[in-house]
Design a protein around this motif. Structure first.
Motif, PDB file in Angstrom:
ATOM      1  N   LEU A 199      41.334 -42.882  11.984  1.00 39.09           N
ATOM      2  CA  LEU A 199      41.410 -41.412  11.677  1.00 39.09           C
ATOM      3  C   LEU A 199      40.229 -41.222  11.025  1.00 39.09           C
ATOM      4  CD1 LEU A 199      44.984 -40.202  10.868  1.00 39.09           C
ATOM      5  CD2 LEU A 199      43.890 -40.107  13.105  1.00 39.09           C
ATOM      6  N   ARG A 200      40.010 -41.806   9.840  1.00 42.68           N
ATOM      7  CA  ARG A 200      38.603 -41.391   9.114  1.00 42.68           C
ATOM      8  C   ARG A 200      37.370 -41.496   9.907  1.00 42.68           C
ATOM      9  NH1 ARG A 200      40.239 -44.611   3.444  1.00 42.68           N
ATOM     10  NH2 ARG A 200      41.745 -43.011   2.946  1.00 42.68           N
ATOM     11  N   GLU A 201      37.132 -42.420  10.855  1.00 49.07           N
ATOM     12  CA  GLU A 201      36.140 -42.526  12.034  1.00 49.07           C
ATOM     13  C   GLU A 201      36.356 -41.354  12.987  1.00 49.07           C
ATOM     14  OE1 GLU A 201      36.372 -46.155  13.869  1.00 49.07           O
ATOM     15  OE2 GLU A 201      35.847 -47.136  11.856  1.00 49.07           O
ATOM     16  N   LEU A 202      37.270 -40.719  13.039  1.00 48.80           N
ATOM     17  CA  LEU A 202      37.360 -39.621  14.139  1.00 48.80           C
ATOM     18  C   LEU A 202      36.865 -38.370  13.484  1.00 48.80           C
ATOM     19  CD1 LEU A 202      38.752 -38.718  16.638  1.00 48.80           C
ATOM     20  CD2 LEU A 202      40.893 -38.107  15.216  1.00 48.80           C
ATOM     21  N   ALA A 230      44.963 -36.779  16.030  1.00 47.40           N
ATOM     22  CA  ALA A 230      45.256 -37.672  15.086  1.00 47.40           C
ATOM     23  C   ALA A 230      46.363 -38.701  15.471  1.00 47.40           C
ATOM     24  CB  ALA A 230      45.650 -36.867  13.654  1.00 47.40           C
ATOM     25  N   ALA A 231      47.797 -38.101  15.871  1.00 42.03           N
ATOM     26  CA  ALA A 231      48.751 -38.937  16.267  1.00 42.03           C
ATOM     27  C   ALA A 231      48.181 -39.800  17.550  1.00 42.03           C
ATOM     28  CB  ALA A 231      49.856 -38.011  16.741  1.00 42.03           C
ATOM     29  N   VAL A 287      49.033 -41.119   7.400  1.00 43.59           N
ATOM     30  CA  VAL A 287      48.064 -42.084   7.797  1.00 43.59           C
ATOM     31  C   VAL A 287      46.608 -42.105   6.922  1.00 43.59           C
ATOM     32  CG1 VAL A 287      46.688 -43.058   9.607  1.00 43.59           C
ATOM     33  CG2 VAL A 287      49.109 -42.605  10.033  1.00 43.59           C
ATOM     34  N   ARG A 288      46.514 -40.863   6.820  1.00 38.01           N
ATOM     35  CA  ARG A 288      45.112 -40.676   6.301  1.00 38.01           C
ATOM     36  C   ARG A 288      45.143 -40.924   5.033  1.00 38.01           C
ATOM     37  NH1 ARG A 288      40.509 -38.138   7.931  1.00 38.01           N
ATOM     38  NH2 ARG A 288      41.179 -37.558   9.907  1.00 38.01           N
ATOM     39  N   THR A 289      46.248 -40.721   3.965  1.00 41.56           N
ATOM     40  CA  THR A 289      46.016 -40.829   2.586  1.00 41.56           C
ATOM     41  C   THR A 289      46.663 -41.679   1.993  1.00 41.56           C
ATOM     42  OG1 THR A 289      48.247 -39.650   2.627  1.00 41.56           O
ATOM     43  CG2 THR A 289      46.376 -37.954   2.835  1.00 41.56           C
TER      44      THR A 289
END
Length: 240
Positions: free
Chosen positions: A79-82, A51-52, A150-152
């Motif tokens: 990140l969401r695509e990951l 993620a980082a 980042v994600r939220t």
């Protein structure tokens, strides 16, 4: 490359099982300088490290004209695509003539450096900072509990600021929550070893986290001034 500032970075795993910090630097064609990004994965598992790395790379490659808030949101999309649940906190410094526009989520930090002392530019998005700003009690553990990531994050939760002139320091909490400002000032007085010495010292004095620093040296000809929240489409700076 000619015209770009001198900069260096260092990172150490410390006593953790893996290093989940990441740094990315990228100069797009025609940009006024290099975009720098430092991310700190949430947790100590492989997903945190991925993620980082993903967040830092996506942020650094965002077109400068889009601005650093867009860089954070691009990192979020990446990140969401990951896939998975890996998350990170992130600080991005995007160049403009004479300085940097900065955006962040979580508790990775940016500091200005005037050749003598650092000046903190960011405000940690942690529970401790949330309660401290409201003059409410908090526990030491809350210093490590982030309120944005980042994600939220939502766009209006992303912190923003600007710095004009001087050098720039980006750090993960494994550096700045271990070393007091006076120690950082002393170490940066030797810019050739600045980032590496910060990381080495943080681990040597008992740091228990990954430690990462990115140091952009002060230009030889400099203008020292700091302006907060003045760039177009800036989200409000928030501690929560």
């Amino acid at each position: 490359m000619a015209g770009y500032p001198r900069w260096h970075t260092a990172s150490a795993q410390g006593p953790r099982e893996r290093n989940a910090d990441a740094v990315s630097a990228y100069a797009l064609a025609g940009a006024p300088g290099i975009t720098f990004a430092l991310a700190d994965g949430v947790g100590d598992d492989p997903g945190a490290g991925r993620a980082a790395q993903t967040a830092a790379a996506a942020a650094a490659r965002t077109p400068v004209q889009s601005g650093p808030v867009a860089a954070i949101l691009n990192a979020q999309r990446a990140l969401r695509e990951l896939g998975g649940t890996g998350d990170a906190v992130l600080v991005v410094a995007m160049p403009f003539p004479g300085g940097y526009r900065i955006a962040w989520v979580g508790d990775s930090r940016a500091y200005a450096w005037d050749g003598t002392v650092i000046r903190k530019l960011t405000t940690d998005h942690t529970l401790a900072e949330y309660f401290r700003a409201r003059h409410q009690p908090y526990s030491p553990r809350m210093e490590h509990m982030v309120t944005t990531s980042v994600r939220t994050t939502k766009r209006d939760e992303i912190g923003t600021t600007e710095v004009v002139g001087g050098g720039l320091l980006l750090t993960s909490d494994g550096v700045h929550k271990v070393l007091p400002p006076a120690t950082i000032d002393e170490i940066l007085a030797d810019p050739e070893g600045g980032a590496a010495a910060l990381v080495e010292t943080a681990i040597a004095v008992g740091g228990t986290d990954n430690a990462t620093a990115l140091f952009v040296e002060q230009p030889e000809v400099d203008v020292a001034a700091i302006v907060t929240g003045r760039f177009p489409s800036a989200a409000r700076s928030s501690a929560a």
